[in-house]
Design a protein around this motif. Structure first.
Motif, PDB file in Angstrom:
ATOM      1  N   ALA A  21     -89.316  39.159 -46.253  1.00 11.33           N
ATOM      2  CA  ALA A  21     -88.701  38.386 -47.336  1.00 11.33           C
ATOM      3  C   ALA A  21     -87.777  37.313 -46.755  1.00 11.33           C
ATOM      4  O   ALA A  21     -87.190  37.493 -45.681  1.00 11.33           O
ATOM      5  CB  ALA A  21     -87.908  39.313 -48.250  1.00 11.33           C
ATOM      6  N   GLN A  22     -87.664  36.225 -47.468  1.00 18.13           N
ATOM      7  CA  GLN A  22     -86.829  35.110 -47.018  1.00 18.13           C
ATOM      8  C   GLN A  22     -85.399  35.573 -46.720  1.00 18.13           C
ATOM      9  O   GLN A  22     -84.798  35.151 -45.740  1.00 18.13           O
ATOM     10  CB  GLN A  22     -86.834  33.999 -48.084  1.00 18.13           C
ATOM     11  N   GLU A  23     -84.866  36.480 -47.546  1.00 23.65           N
ATOM     12  CA  GLU A  23     -83.507  36.993 -47.346  1.00 23.65           C
ATOM     13  C   GLU A  23     -83.358  37.613 -45.957  1.00 23.65           C
ATOM     14  O   GLU A  23     -82.403  37.327 -45.226  1.00 23.65           O
ATOM     15  CB  GLU A  23     -83.175  38.045 -48.415  1.00 23.65           C
ATOM     16  N   SER A  24     -84.322  38.452 -45.567  1.00 20.46           N
ATOM     17  CA  SER A  24     -84.247  39.115 -44.263  1.00 20.46           C
ATOM     18  C   SER A  24     -84.400  38.121 -43.129  1.00 20.46           C
ATOM     19  O   SER A  24     -83.697  38.208 -42.114  1.00 20.46           O
ATOM     20  CB  SER A  24     -85.323  40.200 -44.156  1.00 20.46           C
ATOM     21  N   LEU A  25     -85.322  37.180 -43.279  1.00 22.02           N
ATOM     22  CA  LEU A  25     -85.521  36.174 -42.223  1.00 22.02           C
ATOM     23  C   LEU A  25     -84.247  35.351 -42.037  1.00 22.02           C
ATOM     24  O   LEU A  25     -83.862  35.049 -40.903  1.00 22.02           O
ATOM     25  CB  LEU A  25     -86.728  35.294 -42.547  1.00 22.02           C
ATOM     26  N   CYS A  26     -83.568  35.046 -43.123  1.00 21.99           N
ATOM     27  CA  CYS A  26     -82.291  34.312 -43.035  1.00 21.99           C
ATOM     28  C   CYS A  26     -81.219  35.164 -42.353  1.00 21.99           C
ATOM     29  O   CYS A  26     -80.429  34.646 -41.557  1.00 21.99           O
ATOM     30  CB  CYS A  26     -81.821  33.885 -44.420  1.00 21.99           C
ATOM     31  N   ILE A  27     -81.195  36.454 -42.662  1.00 21.57           N
ATOM     32  CA  ILE A  27     -80.226  37.351 -42.017  1.00 21.57           C
ATOM     33  C   ILE A  27     -80.502  37.402 -40.517  1.00 21.57           C
ATOM     34  O   ILE A  27     -79.586  37.300 -39.705  1.00 21.57           O
ATOM     35  CB  ILE A  27     -80.271  38.761 -42.642  1.00 21.57           C
ATOM     36  N   PHE A  28     -81.779  37.561 -40.142  1.00 21.55           N
ATOM     37  CA  PHE A  28     -82.122  37.567 -38.709  1.00 21.55           C
ATOM     38  C   PHE A  28     -81.605  36.298 -38.032  1.00 21.55           C
ATOM     39  O   PHE A  28     -80.967  36.352 -36.989  1.00 21.55           O
ATOM     40  CB  PHE A  28     -83.634  37.674 -38.491  1.00 21.55           C
ATOM     41  N   LYS A  29     -81.890  35.156 -38.649  1.00 21.85           N
ATOM     42  CA  LYS A  29     -81.454  33.870 -38.074  1.00 21.85           C
ATOM     43  C   LYS A  29     -79.933  33.838 -37.933  1.00 21.85           C
ATOM     44  O   LYS A  29     -79.409  33.425 -36.903  1.00 21.85           O
ATOM     45  CB  LYS A  29     -81.923  32.700 -38.950  1.00 21.85           C
ATOM     46  N   SER A  30     -79.220  34.292 -38.965  1.00 21.52           N
ATOM     47  CA  SER A  30     -77.753  34.237 -38.939  1.00 21.52           C
ATOM     48  C   SER A  30     -77.176  35.154 -37.855  1.00 21.52           C
ATOM     49  O   SER A  30     -76.084  34.913 -37.353  1.00 21.52           O
ATOM     50  CB  SER A  30     -77.163  34.603 -40.304  1.00 21.52           C
ATOM     51  N   LEU A  31     -77.914  36.218 -37.498  1.00 23.47           N
ATOM     52  CA  LEU A  31     -77.463  37.139 -36.458  1.00 23.47           C
ATOM     53  C   LEU A  31     -77.959  36.735 -35.067  1.00 23.47           C
ATOM     54  O   LEU A  31     -77.721  37.442 -34.099  1.00 23.47           O
ATOM     55  CB  LEU A  31     -77.934  38.562 -36.788  1.00 23.47           C
ATOM     56  N   GLY A  32     -78.664  35.615 -34.994  1.00 25.04           N
ATOM     57  CA  GLY A  32     -79.123  35.107 -33.704  1.00 25.04           C
ATOM     58  C   GLY A  32     -80.477  35.625 -33.255  1.00 25.04           C
ATOM     59  O   GLY A  32     -80.885  35.394 -32.112  1.00 25.04           O
ATOM     60  N   TYR A  33     -81.193  36.324 -34.131  1.00 22.66           N
ATOM     61  CA  TYR A  33     -82.543  36.794 -33.785  1.00 22.66           C
ATOM     62  C   TYR A  33     -83.539  35.696 -34.137  1.00 22.66           C
ATOM     63  O   TYR A  33     -83.622  35.273 -35.284  1.00 22.66           O
ATOM     64  CB  TYR A  33     -82.904  38.073 -34.544  1.00 22.66           C
ATOM     65  N   SER A  34     -84.268  35.243 -33.132  1.00 25.16           N
ATOM     66  CA  SER A  34     -85.189  34.135 -33.377  1.00 25.16           C
ATOM     67  C   SER A  34     -86.652  34.566 -33.276  1.00 25.16           C
ATOM     68  O   SER A  34     -87.547  33.757 -33.466  1.00 25.16           O
ATOM     69  CB  SER A  34     -84.919  33.008 -32.385  1.00 25.16           C
ATOM     70  N   ARG A  35     -86.880  35.851 -32.963  1.00 24.41           N
ATOM     71  CA  ARG A  35     -88.258  36.279 -32.789  1.00 24.41           C
ATOM     72  C   ARG A  35     -88.487  37.690 -33.341  1.00 24.41           C
ATOM     73  O   ARG A  35     -88.564  38.650 -32.569  1.00 24.41           O
ATOM     74  CB  ARG A  35     -88.634  36.215 -31.322  1.00 24.41           C
ATOM     75  N   PRO A  36     -88.621  37.839 -34.658  1.00 27.59           N
ATOM     76  CA  PRO A  36     -88.991  39.141 -35.189  1.00 27.59           C
ATOM     77  C   PRO A  36     -90.497  39.397 -35.023  1.00 27.59           C
ATOM     78  O   PRO A  36     -91.304  38.486 -35.207  1.00 27.59           O
ATOM     79  CB  PRO A  36     -88.610  39.068 -36.667  1.00 27.59           C
ATOM     80  N   THR A  37     -90.834  40.619 -34.660  1.00 31.43           N
ATOM     81  CA  THR A  37     -92.222  41.046 -34.576  1.00 31.43           C
ATOM     82  C   THR A  37     -92.382  42.230 -35.520  1.00 31.43           C
ATOM     83  O   THR A  37     -91.621  43.191 -35.435  1.00 31.43           O
ATOM     84  CB  THR A  37     -92.589  41.475 -33.140  1.00 31.43           C
ATOM     85  N   LEU A  38     -93.372  42.157 -36.428  1.00 30.41           N
ATOM     86  CA  LEU A  38     -93.613  43.215 -37.388  1.00 30.41           C
ATOM     87  C   LEU A  38     -94.914  43.941 -37.078  1.00 30.41           C
ATOM     88  O   LEU A  38     -95.971  43.318 -37.035  1.00 30.41           O
ATOM     89  CB  LEU A  38     -93.711  42.651 -38.810  1.00 30.41           C
TER      90      LEU A  38
END
Length: 164
Positions: A21-38
């Motif tokens: 979800a966009q909310e989670s992707l924004c949270i990842f970005k705000s925490l400095g995570y630039s590469r989530p793998t699902l």
């Protein structure tokens, strides 16, 4: 570049949906995570992978082994399967365990509560995950002592009622 790895095991659509979800992707970005793998298993929620200059979302169903995916990340978000939790803890990775509330006789919850109480990881439900990601302090987590699968096994036996 900080990485986060999300594993759902066989299937956990609610977690796949929440993590893409966009909310989670924004949270990842705000925490400095630039590469989530699902790792999405055989779920029916299939997020679309994408890549921009500063952010990449990778998605796959299964691999023969999660070894490589567990080496890279700074954070692992996992379903509460005992194998996934133990493998992640033994690698010394920060771990957030997400309880699947739809499972019956949920022994996963007992396991998660105990290991959380011992300070090894954070746990939550899907709905609580965004808030936890924003408020958790990973530096407070304790390393899980490696090479003691028999203790973990004995604990599991106790949780599922095979041992008193």
């Amino acid at each position: 570049m900080k990485c986060v790895f999300v594993t759902v095991g066989t299937s956990f659509n609610e977690l796949n949906e929440r993590m893409s979800a966009q909310e989670s992707l924004c949270i990842f970005k705000s925490l400095g995570y630039s590469r989530p793998t699902l790792q999405i298993g055989r779920g029916t929620v299939v997020p679309e992978p994408f890549s921009t200059e500063f952010f990449t979302l990778d998605v796959y169903r299964y691999k023969d082994s999660l070894q490589e995916d567990l080496q890279r990340p700074d954070l692992v978000i996992s379903h509460a399967g005992a194998g996934s939790c133990l493998e992640t803890l033994e690698k010394g990775k920060a771990l957030v365990v997400v309880i699947n509330e739809k499972l019956m006789n949920n022994h996963q919850l007992e396991l998660a509560k105990q290991l959380h109480k011992e300070g090894h990881f954070f746990y939550c439900t899907c709905s609580m995950l965004p808030g936890l990601l924003q408020s958790m302090e990973l530096s407070t987590l304790k390393c899980y002592p490696p090479g003691q699968p028999e203790k973990f096994s004995a604990f599991l036996d106790k949780v599922v009622g095979l041992q008193k």
